[in-house]
Design an enzyme around this catalytic site. Structure first.
Site, short mmCIF file in Angstrom:
data_model
loop_
_atom_site.label_atom_id
_atom_site.label_comp_id
_atom_site.label_asym_id
_atom_site.label_seq_id
_atom_site.Cartn_x
_atom_site.Cartn_y
_atom_site.Cartn_z
N THR A 12 0.62 -2.84 8.81
CA THR A 12 -0.53 -2.21 8.33
C THR A 12 -1.74 -2.20 9.55
O THR A 12 -1.78 -3.14 9.94
CB THR A 12 -0.98 -2.69 6.98
OG1 THR A 12 -2.21 -1.91 6.68
CG2 THR A 12 -1.20 -3.99 6.76
N HIS B 33 -1.71 1.32 -4.32
CA HIS B 33 -2.02 2.61 -4.17
C HIS B 33 -0.95 3.69 -4.94
O HIS B 33 -0.96 4.92 -4.69
CB HIS B 33 -1.82 3.08 -2.65
CG HIS B 33 -2.81 2.35 -1.91
ND1 HIS B 33 -2.89 2.53 -0.40
CD2 HIS B 33 -4.05 1.88 -2.09
CE1 HIS B 33 -4.20 1.75 -0.21
NE2 HIS B 33 -4.66 1.57 -1.18
N GLN C 298 0.68 -1.21 0.09
CA GLN C 298 0.00 0.12 0.01
C GLN C 298 0.95 1.22 -0.11
O GLN C 298 0.47 2.24 -0.20
CB GLN C 298 -0.83 0.13 1.09
CG GLN C 298 -1.88 -1.17 1.12
CD GLN C 298 -2.24 -1.28 2.83
OE1 GLN C 298 -3.26 -0.66 3.04
NE2 GLN C 298 -1.85 -2.10 3.51
N ASN C 299 2.34 1.20 0.10
CA ASN C 299 3.11 2.20 0.31
C ASN C 299 3.51 2.73 -1.11
O ASN C 299 3.47 2.06 -2.16
CB ASN C 299 4.32 1.62 1.00
CG ASN C 299 4.07 1.23 2.50
OD1 ASN C 299 2.94 1.54 2.89
ND2 ASN C 299 5.28 0.69 2.73
N CYS D 60 -5.30 12.95 -20.07
CA CYS D 60 -4.96 11.59 -21.17
C CYS D 60 -4.63 10.39 -20.70
O CYS D 60 -4.67 9.30 -21.37
CB CYS D 60 -4.23 12.11 -22.43
SG CYS D 60 -2.47 11.98 -21.93
#
Ligand code: OAD
Length: 228
Positions: free
Chosen positions: A172, A105, A88-89, A116
């Site tokens: 986490t 992420h 997630q880092n 675009c």
């Protein structure tokens, strides 16, 4: 233990000097999520949002991978089965330790054109007036996933979770979905589950086993045992 799927969060980079989000004095105590980590916040004040990510990018560029990042890179290299690391880092400390990772992420070191969809390597400092190198529109944004946006590579991650023999969650808090739901997906697929965190996370009871302590100590110790 053929296939290991690992999810990492801010806690694995904490000892590299990068702040977490929800620990005392963390990033979300200093900034409002809706100001700096939502598409609406970016529309309202792009300078503020760029400034937030420019500072984090500069910090990440100066940080060094720690023993936990190094241990996971070693596991990926030396384990006989498949080792998939999903993070997630948005920092690049896993890669700099030599691991291959899926950035669900996004990445601080990436730039994305909101007009675009073109992607390129972010300069250290970005601003709302920067032009997209492809369509030449001033619609440059950091290539990170904000609240209200869909995380990247979800199909690929779902497939890995379905094949997992062991799922490990590292550093986490288990507050943010869909990542917080991976442990349940892995359990449904029949995987064993392990939490490695400084303290029990929100979803601690969903794991078969847990080890608590600083990532730089408990991750290398676990990898050592697994490879022995
Ligand atoms: P959090 O800040 O929510 O949680 C960090 C976790 O790491 C906590 O459970 C801490 O106890 C643990 N921790 C702290 N120091 C540690 C250490 N030295 N060793 C091991 N564990 C340690 O961060 P995340 O769970 O990564 O998303 O946050 C998830 C998402 O929320 C982020 O990707 C970000 C954030 O909002 C977006 O911005 C979309």
């Amino acid at each position: 233990m053929d296939k290991i799927v690992i999810l990492t969060g801010a806690g694995i980079s904490a000892e590299s000097g990068l702040g977490t989000f929800r620990d005392e004095g963390g990033l979300w105590a200093q900034h409002r999520i809706e100001d700096v980590a939502t598409p609406e916040g970016f529309t309202r004040n792009p300078d503020l949002v760029h400034d937030f990510y420019n500072k984090r990018r500069a910090q990440a560029a100066e940080a060094l991978p720690n023993a936990a990042h190094a241990a996971l890179a070693r596991l990926q290299r030396d384990h006989k089965g498949d080792v998939v690391i999903v993070t997630q880092n948005v920092d690049d400390l896993h890669e700099r330790a030599g691991a291959e990772v899926i950035h669900m992420h996004g990445a601080l070191m990436g730039a994305l054109c909101a007009a675009c969809g073109h992607r390129w390597t972010a300069p250290l400092t970005m601003g709302p007036r920067d032009l997209c190198p492809k369509c030449v529109t001033p619609a440059t944004r950091p290539d990170v996933v904000w609240f209200g946006e869909i995380p990247y590579h979800m199909d690929q991650i779902g497939e890995h979770l379905m094949q997992a023999d062991l799922f490990v969650s590292i550093g986490t808090s288990g507050n943010v979905y869909p990542a917080a739901g991976f442990v349940q997906e892995a359990r449904l697929a029949g995987a064993a589950t392990l939490e490695l965190n400084l303290e029990p996370s929100e979803g601690a009871t969903l794991f078969d086993t847990a080890r608590h302590g600083p990532a730089s100590e408990i991750v290398p110790a676990w990898v050592e045992e697994l490879l022995a």
